[in-house]
Design an enzyme around this catalytic site. Structure first.
Site, PDB file in Angstrom:
ATOM      1  N   TYR A 117      44.588  45.003  33.843  1.00 36.65           N
ATOM      2  CA  TYR A 117      44.298  44.560  32.473  1.00 36.65           C
ATOM      3  C   TYR A 117      44.901  45.516  31.449  1.00 36.65           C
ATOM      4  CZ  TYR A 117      41.621  40.544  33.916  1.00 36.65           C
ATOM      5  OH  TYR A 117      41.290  39.324  34.439  1.00 36.65           O
ATOM      6  N   HIS A 140      38.143  31.202  27.492  1.00 32.25           N
ATOM      7  CA  HIS A 140      38.201  32.197  28.577  1.00 32.25           C
ATOM      8  C   HIS A 140      38.058  33.633  28.050  1.00 32.25           C
ATOM      9  CE1 HIS A 140      40.371  29.191  31.479  1.00 32.25           C
ATOM     10  NE2 HIS A 140      39.078  28.954  31.358  1.00 32.25           N
ATOM     11  N   CYS A 149      20.141  52.788  27.945  1.00 30.47           N
ATOM     12  CA  CYS A 149      21.029  53.965  27.893  1.00 30.47           C
ATOM     13  C   CYS A 149      22.496  53.587  27.643  1.00 30.47           C
ATOM     14  CB  CYS A 149      20.925  54.743  29.206  1.00 30.47           C
ATOM     15  SG  CYS A 149      21.353  53.749  30.667  1.00 30.47           S
ATOM     16  N   CYS A 154      29.018  54.103  31.576  1.00 30.60           N
ATOM     17  CA  CYS A 154      27.885  54.654  30.827  1.00 30.60           C
ATOM     18  C   CYS A 154      27.646  56.086  31.315  1.00 30.60           C
ATOM     19  CB  CYS A 154      26.642  53.790  31.046  1.00 30.60           C
ATOM     20  SG  CYS A 154      25.159  54.539  30.364  1.00 30.60           S
ATOM     21  N   PRO A 194      57.711  22.327  30.104  1.00 31.17           N
ATOM     22  CA  PRO A 194      59.020  22.076  30.741  1.00 31.17           C
ATOM     23  C   PRO A 194      58.892  21.621  32.195  1.00 31.17           C
ATOM     24  CG  PRO A 194      58.853  24.366  29.963  1.00 31.17           C
ATOM     25  CD  PRO A 194      57.525  23.727  29.723  1.00 31.17           C
TER      26      PRO A 194
END
Ligand code: BJW
Length: 241
Positions: free
Chosen positions: A65, A118, A133, A147, A214
């Site tokens: 990502y 999405h 927390c 965290c 296409p």
């Protein structure tokens, strides 16, 4: 064929547009099912875009990502995104834009009411439900960040396979698909549900369906016309004044 579709666009009081990765291809964003490049060539994107993959290999999926985020940050909306945004601005309330894309390029083009079913690759969220927390402003750096107290991981705010779509966005998309007289299906292979089902629903309710791609797609069977053209060439000509 373009002239017929232009006539349909003029006639339709409500238009829905469903876009997929192909509309961003001419901006330089590879489509989802395109061969991966470089380091990522050995991975199947469908196997990376799941919660199970992230839990098993958080760093690998995070890095994939991160690589895509960097690529998206360097590109710009193309003439297809801009033609849709300009049409929405000229005809307020007439064109509902539903996108499967997580790249934010419709929004950057000026389509402020984009229904992003999405999610967004530009944002993160907690992997597990946030605990008291969990503070996104104070993270332990890492790939992915976590965290400081409980170790809950950050993940991209996208919808992975097997996950529910955001309720508000899905309801808005269904409403648009059910209400439209014309649906333009642009740059999607039409293999992922429930997104592809929106075109089937529009067709079943009597809307005209036009596929702009296409290559052949799974949704050609419900199309009244297929325009086999790249979106950034086709859309300005279809949607101009
Ligand atoms: C051009 C071009 C140019 C090139 N101009 N065009 C019903 C039947 C079967 C399966 C299912 C079903 N319902 C649900 C499922 C399971 C699953 C699914 O659909 N699987 C199929 C693969 C079989 N769906 C889900 O899991 C969904 N969740 C769900 O249903 O939850 C309900 C539930 C949950 C829990 C328990 C029980 C029920 C979630 C789907 C989430 C999809 N997420 C992804 C990843 C997002 C994050 C990321 O980007 O990493 O979304 S997958 C990926 O596919 C991405 C895309 O948005 C999506 C669609 O892909 P798209 O956009 O069509 O891209 P491509 O690459 O496939 O096609 C590009 C096209 O562009 C090609 O046609 C080219 O020709 C064309 N093109 N250049 C125009 N210039």
């Amino acid at each position: 064929m373009r002239d017929t579709v232009r006539q349909w666009i003029r006639e339709a009081r409500r238009i829905a547009v469903l876009t997929g990765a192909g509309i961003s291809a001419e901006s330089g964003v590879p489509t989802f099912r395109d061969a991966q490049t470089g380091l990522w060539a050995q991975f199947n994107p469908q196997e990376l875009a799941t919660e199970a993959a992230f839990r098993a290999h958080p760093q690998r999926v995070w890095d994939w990502y991160a690589f895509r985020r960097e690529m998206i940050a360097k590109v710009a909306p193309n003439a297809g995104h801009l033609a849709l945004a300009a049409f929405q601005q000229r005809h307020p309330g007439r064109l509902a834009l539903i996108t499967q894309n997580v790249d934010g390029l419709h929004q950057r083009a000026g389509s402020h009411e984009t229904i992003a079913i999405h999610g967004s690759i530009l944002q993160d969220q907690w992997l597990d439900a946030a605990r008291p927390c969990c503070d996104a402003g104070a993270l332990q750096a890492g790939r992915p960040p976590r965290c400081l107290v409980c170790g809950n991981l950050r993940r991209p705010a996208v919808v992975w396979f097997g996950e529910s779509l955001p309720v508000t966005a899905l309801e808005a998309a269904e409403e648009a698909a059910n209400a439209c007289e014309l649906m333009l299906v642009i740059g999607t292979s039409g293999v992922v549900y429930p997104a592809a089902g929106l075109a089937l629903a529009a067709h079943q309710r009597g809307a005209r369906v036009v596929v702009i791609n296409p290559e052949p797609t799974e949704l050609d069977r419900v199309a009244d016309h297929c325009l086999r053209e790249p979106a950034a060439q086709c859309l300005p000509a279809l949607l101009e004044h």
